[in-house]
Write an enzyme that holds these catalytic residues in place. Sequence first.
Site, mmCIF file in Angstrom:
data_model
loop_
_atom_site.group_PDB
_atom_site.id
_atom_site.type_symbol
_atom_site.label_atom_id
_atom_site.label_comp_id
_atom_site.label_asym_id
_atom_site.label_seq_id
_atom_site.Cartn_x
_atom_site.Cartn_y
_atom_site.Cartn_z
ATOM 1 N N HIS A 271 0.820 -1.213 0.000
ATOM 2 C CA HIS A 271 0.000 0.000 0.000
ATOM 3 C C HIS A 271 0.860 1.271 0.000
ATOM 4 O O HIS A 271 2.043 1.251 0.354
ATOM 5 C CB HIS A 271 -0.955 0.004 1.200
ATOM 6 C CG HIS A 271 -0.277 0.158 2.519
ATOM 7 N ND1 HIS A 271 0.190 1.373 2.987
ATOM 8 C CD2 HIS A 271 0.031 -0.740 3.494
ATOM 9 C CE1 HIS A 271 0.735 1.225 4.172
ATOM 10 N NE2 HIS A 271 0.675 -0.051 4.514
ATOM 11 N N HIS B 39 -1.479 -2.664 -6.236
ATOM 12 C CA HIS B 39 -1.070 -2.939 -4.862
ATOM 13 C C HIS B 39 -2.252 -3.400 -4.029
ATOM 14 O O HIS B 39 -3.422 -3.139 -4.354
ATOM 15 C CB HIS B 39 -0.411 -1.714 -4.230
ATOM 16 C CG HIS B 39 -1.370 -0.659 -3.753
ATOM 17 N ND1 HIS B 39 -2.052 -0.762 -2.566
ATOM 18 C CD2 HIS B 39 -1.741 0.537 -4.295
ATOM 19 C CE1 HIS B 39 -2.813 0.307 -2.399
ATOM 20 N NE2 HIS B 39 -2.642 1.112 -3.431
ATOM 21 N N CYS B 40 -1.936 -4.094 -2.942
ATOM 22 C CA CYS B 40 -2.919 -4.403 -1.906
ATOM 23 C C CYS B 40 -2.331 -3.893 -0.610
ATOM 24 O O CYS B 40 -1.858 -2.761 -0.560
ATOM 25 C CB CYS B 40 -3.268 -5.883 -1.886
ATOM 26 S SG CYS B 40 -1.845 -7.001 -1.851
ATOM 27 N N ALA B 41 -2.336 -4.670 0.448
ATOM 28 C CA ALA B 41 -1.713 -4.225 1.697
ATOM 29 C C ALA B 41 -0.219 -4.526 1.677
ATOM 30 O O ALA B 41 0.619 -3.642 1.819
ATOM 31 C CB ALA B 41 -2.389 -4.880 2.896
#
Length: 270
Positions: free
Chosen positions: A45, A159-161
């Site tokens: 992130h 993106h994710c986390a």
Amino acid sequence: MTQQLPRVPSTEPELTGVRNFRDVGGLPTTDGRRVRHGRLFRSGHLAHATEADAAFLDTLGLHTVFDFRNAADVRLEGPDVELPGVRLVSMPLSDPAAGAEFWRMVREGDLDQLRSILAEGRGAARMTDSYRSMVLERTGEHGRLLRALAEDSVPALMHCAAGKDRAGLSIAVTLLAVGVEREAVEADYLVSNDPHRRYRVRRRDDSPAAMAPEVMELLAPLFDARLEYLRAAFETMERTWGSVEGYLGRGLGLAPATRERLRERLLDKE
């Protein structure tokens, strides 16, 4: 044996507040081409990006950032920093309510609770099941993602986390769609295991008990990039649609013309 990624001059920045950033350019396709550098990026992130991080990201000429986090993730870490002129597309790849109680237990480090849900292989099984579910339940999102990339969304950052699971699978799907070799897709996925790339858990309790070896061992399956997870996704594609090609065509609804435009945008010229 998984092949090594091609060696190219390293231009990877030392980002302070963004984990697991990289350009996936250079990966080989089955027909002898390569993914173009500067077209497709992946990371964790961007909520904690520093001014210097944001300044570097500005140099990439990004068109779109795809954020695969859910509402619970955003409440925990915060929204992405604003990148002027860059379109942000929120595309959650998990239910906003799913796992909220689970992640509370992770942050609190309650050993008894963690044992009950993660011990004796249950942590790895949880991860494997999540990859299978993303393949089966998120065809709409992945189809929209690839169509957006084919139309106007590159250069793009996904993106994710942590940049490992939701982003990892989405990058893998994108790479398969343009014909990147399976072994190269797997090798890129495993790069997320580099120590400096791994997700930093925000813990409520920084006491020695919360960081005890057993706690860290129980949590390891959640923060590892394991081939068994990614291969479970591939196997689900093949079992459900007959092949990866079937998944891309019938599952995601990608027309041949869309696949070709995607290749034109992401691959080096022949």
